[in-house]
Design a protein around this motif. Structure first.
Motif: not given
Lengths: 84, 84
Positions: A15-17, A40, A42
């Motif tokens: 999840k974002r964050g 970035q 992820r």
């Protein structure tokens, strides 16, 4: 009812964050290798699943249940199911 | 030349024929949880990468090079790059 085999792909992403130290490490390694401009990284997981079901709807319901119960940690991860 | 930020997704999957013990374990676990009809599970990785490049072509070339050098083990893994 007759069964059909469906090929599905499940994507599980943070999840974002949520911090992604592995992604950060890859970002650093890419920089060290001379790849400029990477902002970035992820990392996520995919599961390619073949399953028998009576309908696409049933396959989708089953896959969503698999994600909720096993494939994803829904506290920190999102998932997306796609069926060919 | 002006730079633009591209969002890319890289998918790394095991080549056909390469054993995937982790996938097999997940398949077994799904069976134990009562999910019937799962024939095969193969696990893969995704990398969501934001990078600056002068063109989509340059971003793609750069991502392919990252896969060859770091993100994928091309002896046993295939990769696919997609850019939004």
């Amino acid at each position: 009812m007759s069964m059909k085999t469906y090929s599905a792909r499940v994507r599980v992403t943070l999840k974002r964050g949520v911090l992604d130290p592995q992604g950060k490490a890859i970002e650093g390694a890419l920089g060290s290798l001379g790849f400029a401009g990477v902002n970035q990284v992820r990392q996520g997981k995919t599961f390619d699943i073949n399953l028998d079901a009576t309908s696409k709807k049933q396959a989708e319901d089953s896959l969503n249940a698999m994600c909720e119960k096993l494939l994803a940690n829904t506290v920190i991860e999102d998932y997306a199911v796609s069926i060919d």
